[in-house]
Design a protein around this motif. Structure first.
Motif, PDB file in Angstrom:
ATOM      1  N   GLN A   1      52.343  42.309  43.798  1.00  0.00           N
ATOM      2  CA  GLN A   1      51.324  41.256  43.819  1.00  0.00           C
ATOM      3  C   GLN A   1      50.567  41.260  45.145  1.00  0.00           C
TER       4      GLN A   1
ATOM      5  N   ALA B   1      48.190  44.176  45.131  1.00  0.00           N
ATOM      6  CA  ALA B   1      47.060  43.877  44.241  1.00  0.00           C
ATOM      7  C   ALA B   1      46.081  42.923  44.925  1.00  0.00           C
ATOM      8  N   PHE B   2      46.597  41.994  45.719  1.00  0.00           N
ATOM      9  CA  PHE B   2      45.748  41.076  46.469  1.00  0.00           C
ATOM     10  C   PHE B   2      44.895  41.858  47.471  1.00  0.00           C
TER      11      PHE B   2
ATOM     12  N   ASP C   1      43.952  44.913  47.194  1.00  0.00           N
ATOM     13  CA  ASP C   1      42.957  45.630  46.387  1.00  0.00           C
ATOM     14  C   ASP C   1      41.800  44.709  46.007  1.00  0.00           C
ATOM     15  N   ARG C   2      42.104  43.452  45.636  1.00  0.00           N
ATOM     16  CA  ARG C   2      41.039  42.488  45.309  1.00  0.00           C
ATOM     17  C   ARG C   2      40.192  42.168  46.537  1.00  0.00           C
ATOM     18  N   ILE C   3      40.847  42.020  47.684  1.00  0.00           N
ATOM     19  CA  ILE C   3      40.123  41.767  48.935  1.00  0.00           C
ATOM     20  C   ILE C   3      39.126  42.896  49.193  1.00  0.00           C
ATOM     21  N   GLU C   4      39.587  44.115  49.069  1.00  0.00           N
ATOM     22  CA  GLU C   4      38.713  45.258  49.322  1.00  0.00           C
ATOM     23  C   GLU C   4      37.565  45.324  48.313  1.00  0.00           C
ATOM     24  N   SER C   5      37.810  44.937  47.070  1.00  0.00           N
ATOM     25  CA  SER C   5      36.729  44.957  46.074  1.00  0.00           C
ATOM     26  C   SER C   5      35.666  43.911  46.411  1.00  0.00           C
ATOM     27  N   VAL C   6      36.068  42.785  46.996  1.00  0.00           N
ATOM     28  CA  VAL C   6      35.089  41.780  47.431  1.00  0.00           C
ATOM     29  C   VAL C   6      34.244  42.341  48.569  1.00  0.00           C
TER      30      VAL C   6
ATOM     31  N   SER D   1      35.742  34.367  51.102  1.00  0.00           N
ATOM     32  CA  SER D   1      36.006  34.802  49.731  1.00  0.00           C
ATOM     33  C   SER D   1      35.376  33.801  48.763  1.00  0.00           C
TER      34      SER D   1
END
Length: 179
Positions: free
Chosen positions: A40, A43-44, A46-51, A77
């Protein structure tokens, strides 16, 4: 981006292990519904980098300049749906317990606020936390945010002591008076 004591930077693979340790510590995440597993936590990141890829800014990894130590994140964010300020941009932080009470969150949040209002030209900034999280609320006030709402966070289970949340807000002074 640098402050007097901190480097705010994009994430590196070497940040994942200490970030997972931070997210797995029940004392560090005392104001959250639960800790995160390694999967988890990754994955967080990864989400940060996508933002970052989508917006050009995000939640920067925090590093103490003097030691090079990773201590958490601070940055910008999207506010989640179903909360006051939904659709806006949140300023937030999460620091390892050993980095608390050194002024790092306030120092880094001021730098992130400069990006929000200066570089990104956002009209306003939001922040939210559990009502019980008085240390984070103190940071919000120190960077000029004002409490605007209290609510039950829709993604926190009913009956959880951290379900009651508070939202803070600050308008960009450059947008004052309709200019």
């Amino acid at each position: 981006m640098e402050t007097a004591r901190l480097l705010l930077r994009r994430w590196q693979d070497s940040d994942r292990e200490p970030f997972a340790a931070l997210n797995g510590d029940p004392e560090t995440l005392v104001y959250f519904p639960s800790t995160l597993s390694r999967e988890q936590s990754d994955a967080f990141v990864d989400r940060i980098e996508s933002v970052f890829e989508a917006r050009g800014y995000g939640l920067w990894a925090l590093e103490v300049k003097e030691t090079g130590e990773f201590i958490g994140f601070t940055g910008l964010s999207p506010m989640p749906e179903g909360v006051p300020g939904s659709g806006g941009t949140e300023i937030g932080w999460r620091l390892a317990r050993h980095a608390w009470h050194h002024g790092y969150a306030t120092e880094a949040a001021r730098a992130a606020l400069d990006v929000a209002f200066g570089g990104a030209g956002l009209p306003e900034i939001w922040s939210m936390t559990a009502v019980l999280n008085t240390p984070s609320q103190a940071v919000m006030r120190r960077i000029g945010l004002t409490e605007v709402a209290r609510f039950s966070h829709p993604r926190v289970p009913a009956g959880s002591p951290v379900r009651p949340h508070v939202t803070y807000h600050r308008a960009n002074p450059a947008f004052a008076g309709g200019s």
